[in-house]
Enzyme design. Structure first.
Site, PDB file in Angstrom:
ATOM      1  N   CYS A   1       5.516 -24.206   1.830  1.00  0.00           N
ATOM      2  CA  CYS A   1       6.069 -22.906   2.190  1.00  0.00           C
ATOM      3  C   CYS A   1       7.159 -23.039   3.243  1.00  0.00           C
ATOM      4  O   CYS A   1       7.317 -24.080   3.876  1.00  0.00           O
ATOM      5  CB  CYS A   1       4.974 -21.993   2.761  1.00  0.00           C
ATOM      6  SG  CYS A   1       3.573 -21.739   1.663  1.00  0.00           S
TER       7      CYS A   1
ATOM      8  N   ASP B   1      46.807 -28.543  19.917  1.00  0.00           N
ATOM      9  CA  ASP B   1      47.030 -27.155  19.525  1.00  0.00           C
ATOM     10  C   ASP B   1      47.541 -26.331  20.713  1.00  0.00           C
ATOM     11  O   ASP B   1      46.923 -26.307  21.786  1.00  0.00           O
ATOM     12  CB  ASP B   1      45.727 -26.553  19.001  1.00  0.00           C
ATOM     13  CG  ASP B   1      45.903 -25.130  18.542  1.00  0.00           C
ATOM     14  OD1 ASP B   1      46.357 -24.940  17.406  1.00  0.00           O
ATOM     15  OD2 ASP B   1      45.613 -24.203  19.323  1.00  0.00           O
TER      16      ASP B   1
END
Length: 484
Positions: free
Chosen positions: A34, A439
């Protein structure tokens, strides 16, 4: 977070949704496995065993629970706690299975021996590559039975069984029921039009759906992608066949709803895996945030906008072209150019309102003409060289692509620099530690003066630098969305 016996036990007893998909529980008395959130009566601790994957639980002799449906649990990131070889192998299995040559062929593609690959899988996943592929195929077939009206023969082919006999045998062996009996137990779904399928793809909370859409909306290629009204739509093509997808969010159910319009059901598995990667559904955001919040510049951003993911892409070549277009112009300008290229070189395909073309193939853009492009000659040449490299097989964006090798090959093409290569690795390959070096937006946000200073600062963010970059790009220190 280390999943010790104590941690797993506590998560099971409290049905903690944060651990859904991170481990599975085998119940000795019923021989069923489960999810941690299963609503069934809680078994005694002495009567359970814990497994890192569904495949490991299946290998130990447990069958899937029909109440909590392990096939619906959020995926575990392929890179979480595993070496690069295992991560790439998992991506290959997700995309192609083991139908072409088995484990030996998989090992060859990864450049390792088959025995070593099996050893790595057992060490990190608790199951062999064959067991992982078998469980994955079975889970997808179960999902098709529950969530579509496909005929059983079509499901067998879509899930990679080859024939109905093998498909039926696998279900009888695993579920002790036939596929038809399992379909009778499923909740009745709404009738679907021909070649249309609806899937619910689970994720772990939090998930910042609005942030995902905002990022994609600014970069949506006109005619190929449409973002609006809480939906993302686009045209798709696989092996020459065309279709479309539409994705929306059902926050109440912690799931994205994916509507697929495609003629060949055999491609459904690949399509769903691509959608999961596009929206970064396997990410464990809480684990990522625990690592990043040590940086003061990120802590407030993480707290104000939880659940921001790294958007992936439908096709790596398409993303690379889009990244090249955006190297020296604004996001809006690059989007306009991408739409122009799609209209001139893509195939017309009116899938839905606003969708008019499929993005051009590498073969098509290898013949791109400068006079028709409406952009600098150097940019056109870069795209043509990239397209030719893809056509020749020198560059690929497939599941077995090594990120470092891809970056080197991209940078060998005149006009593609480290920023573009890292950005492509970040979004096309789903590399969580890829980082757009130098960047300008990141330099400005952190008040740094050089790429070297940024690189040094980012060392503290490993192995989640891609997520740190997203937060620095998209969220201002005050918690408001920043310009993307």
């Amino acid at each position: 977070m280390e999943l010790s016996q104590q941690v797993c036990s506590r998560a099971r007893l409290t049905r903690d949704a944060r651990f859904d998909g991170k481990f599975f529980i085998g119940v000795l008395s019923t021989k069923i496995y489960c999810r941690p959130i299963c609503p069934a009566r809680t078994a005694r601790e002495s009567n359970v065993r814990y497994y890192p994957t569904a495949a490991a639980a299946a290998e130990a002799g447990f069958r899937p629970c029909l109440r909590c449906r392990p096939e619906c649990s959020p995926g575990t990131p392929a890179w979480l706690g595993t070496p690069s070889t295992v991560s790439r192998a998992l991506r290959l299995i997700s995309e192609y299975g083991l139908d072409d040559g088995g484990v030996e062929s998989l090992a060859d593609a990864l450049g390792v021996g088959s025995r070593h690959l099996r050893r790595l899988f057992l060490q990190h996943l608790g199951a062999s590559p064959s067991a992982v592929a078998k469980t994955q195929r079975l889970q997808f077939a179960k999902k098709l039975i529950d969530e579509t009206q496909l005929q059983m023969q079509e499901i067998a082919l879509a899930a990679g069984y080859g024939c109905v006999r093998r498909f039926n045998a696998a279900f009888r062996d695993t579920y002790k029921r036939t596929p038809s009996q399992i379909r009778k137990l499923a909740k009745k779904s709404d009738p679907q039009a021909a070649n249309q399928y609806v899937f619910r793809l689970r994720y772990r909370q939090p998930f910042h759906w609005e942030g995902m859409l905002a990022f994609l909306a600014l970069r949506a290629t006109p005619g190929v992608e449409v973002v609006g009204d809480g939906h993302y739509r686009r045209t798709i093509a696989i092996e020459g066949e065309r279709g479309s997808i539409e994705v929306s969010c059902d926050a109440a159910d912690n799931a994205l709803v994916a509507r697929v319009q495609f003629g060949n059901p055999r491609s459904l598995f690949s399509i769903i895996e691509r959608i999961r990667a596009m929206f970064d559904l396997n990410a464990d955001w809480l684990a990522i945030a625990r690592s990043l919040k040590a940086d003061a510049a990120l802590e407030e951003r993480l707290a104000s906008e939880p659940g921001l993911r790294v958007p992936g892409c439908w096709d790596g070549f398409e993303l690379a072209v889009r990244a090249i277009l955006g190297q020296q112009v604004s996001v809006k300008g690059a989007t306009t150019l991408a739409g122009r290229i799609a209209a001139q070189y893509g195939e017309p395909f009116h899938a839905a309102k606003g969708l008019t073309h499929v993005f051009p193939t590498a073969k098509s853009l290898a013949q791109m003409k400068v006079t028709n492009a409406g952009m600098p000659t150097s940019r056109v040449e870069t795209i043509r060289k990239l397209a030719q490299a893809v056509c020749d097989g020198r560059i690929a964006f497939t599941a077995d692509t090594d990120a470092d090798d891809l970056r080197q090959r991209l940078c060998s093409i005149p006009g593609i620099g480290p920023w573009t290569a890292q950005y492509v690795a970040m979004r096309a390959l789903g590399q969580p530690d890829a980082f757009p070096t130098g960047d300008l937006g990141l330099l400005k946000a952190l008040e740094l003066r050089s790429a070297r200073e940024l690189e040094q600062r980012s060392e503290a963010w490993r192995p989640w630098r891609a997520y740190a970059a997203m937060y620095m790009w998209c969220v201002s220190p005050s918690g408001n969305s920043a310009p993307l």
